[in-house]
Design a protein around this motif. Sequence first.
Motif, PDB file in Angstrom:
ATOM      1  N   PHE A   3       0.855  -1.189   0.000  1.00  0.00           N
ATOM      2  CA  PHE A   3       0.000   0.000   0.000  1.00  0.00           C
ATOM      3  C   PHE A   3       0.891   1.239   0.000  1.00  0.00           C
ATOM      4  CE2 PHE A   3      -2.501   3.390   1.799  1.00  0.00           C
ATOM      5  CZ  PHE A   3      -3.733   3.213   1.208  1.00  0.00           C
ATOM      6  N   ASP A   5       0.490   5.433  -0.312  1.00  0.00           N
ATOM      7  CA  ASP A   5      -0.488   6.521  -0.337  1.00  0.00           C
ATOM      8  C   ASP A   5       0.157   7.867  -0.602  1.00  0.00           C
ATOM      9  OD1 ASP A   5       0.836   6.870   2.031  1.00  0.00           O
ATOM     10  OD2 ASP A   5      -0.957   7.183   3.242  1.00  0.00           O
ATOM     11  N   THR A  55      -4.156   2.139  -4.627  1.00  0.00           N
ATOM     12  CA  THR A  55      -2.817   2.481  -4.169  1.00  0.00           C
ATOM     13  C   THR A  55      -2.098   3.292  -5.247  1.00  0.00           C
ATOM     14  OG1 THR A  55      -0.646   1.574  -3.545  1.00  0.00           O
ATOM     15  CG2 THR A  55      -2.003   0.252  -5.020  1.00  0.00           C
TER      16      THR A  55
END
Length: 357
Positions: A3, A5, A55
Amino acid sequence: MKFVDEAYIDISAGDGGAGCVSFRHEKYKEFGGPNGGDGGRGGHVFAVADENLNTLVDYRFSRRYDAQRGQHGMGSDMFGAAGDDITLKMPVGTIITDAETGEVLFELLTPGEVITIAKGGDGGFGNLRYKSAINRAPRQKTPGWPGEKRNLKLELKVLADVGLLGMPNAGKSTLITAISNARPRIADYPFTTLHPNLGVVRVGPEQSFVVADLPGLIEGASDGAGLGHQFLRHLQRTRLLLHVVDMAPFDEGVDTVAQAKAIVNELKKYDPALYNKPRWLVLNKLDMVPLEEREALVKDFVKRFKFKGPVFEISALTREGCEPLIKTVFKHISAQQKLEQTPEVVDPRFAPDVDAS
């Protein structure tokens, strides 16, 4: 998939093609006149919100994006072709910021939304543009205009209706597994959740909401301690926060009230607006507390915590109390959505004057 961000990218729209100086050359036509065409437009750079992405990992390792430049103008009245555009797919909820100034440029909030993040340069003019009655053989032309170039910061804030927060090992992952279709990693040690997980909670036919499970917070998270501070931003777009508390910690010497107050203080230090969001208390793991002790334990906790909002007693493992919780949450979310969609009623006495003519 890891992930991610946050990412930084450099984009460059295509430059416009240059105009052409050319004259018509044909047998038996000595003065054919100018026929130099304009240059083509440079390619644009677009961003599109793709609901299938969650993502920004694609932009962590590939940072440079250049659109094609426009083709130069040519003789015989031929204009240059426009450069090919490029489209960057980004998750819904991406904020696009100028990396140098920090100014927020765009937000992708709607699936399928398309925005232009860099405009290609216009093509230059060929000498055909300058032909006139007085200037019959112009030799002027202009180069193409440069395309926009930007250094951008991409930041993802997940779009969820409800956010789960609490200390590590409070049972947030078990709760989101019990009430939604999400299947995060669950284990009997802290910091099992390393990145946000989203789940859709289905309450009934055409009745659902999205819940986000974040890594556990610890004291000092707003200053960089632990993992949760990296993901507090994902709570900023939620409509409701569920504060999950472990009522049966492994260490009997742990003060659950002090831990809960520490979480609230971290929210307040990170973002006052986040602290002021509606926040409900979810007392978890009550299946591990004897029935005769539950009521006294809950009353003592709420009294010491000085909490005035809704309190829910659940066991995420056995799903006891989860059904009333999700139904109440859905009613709250639906009421907030209706308020946001209701147009503001303006008193005609204070409405701005409209010119009847």
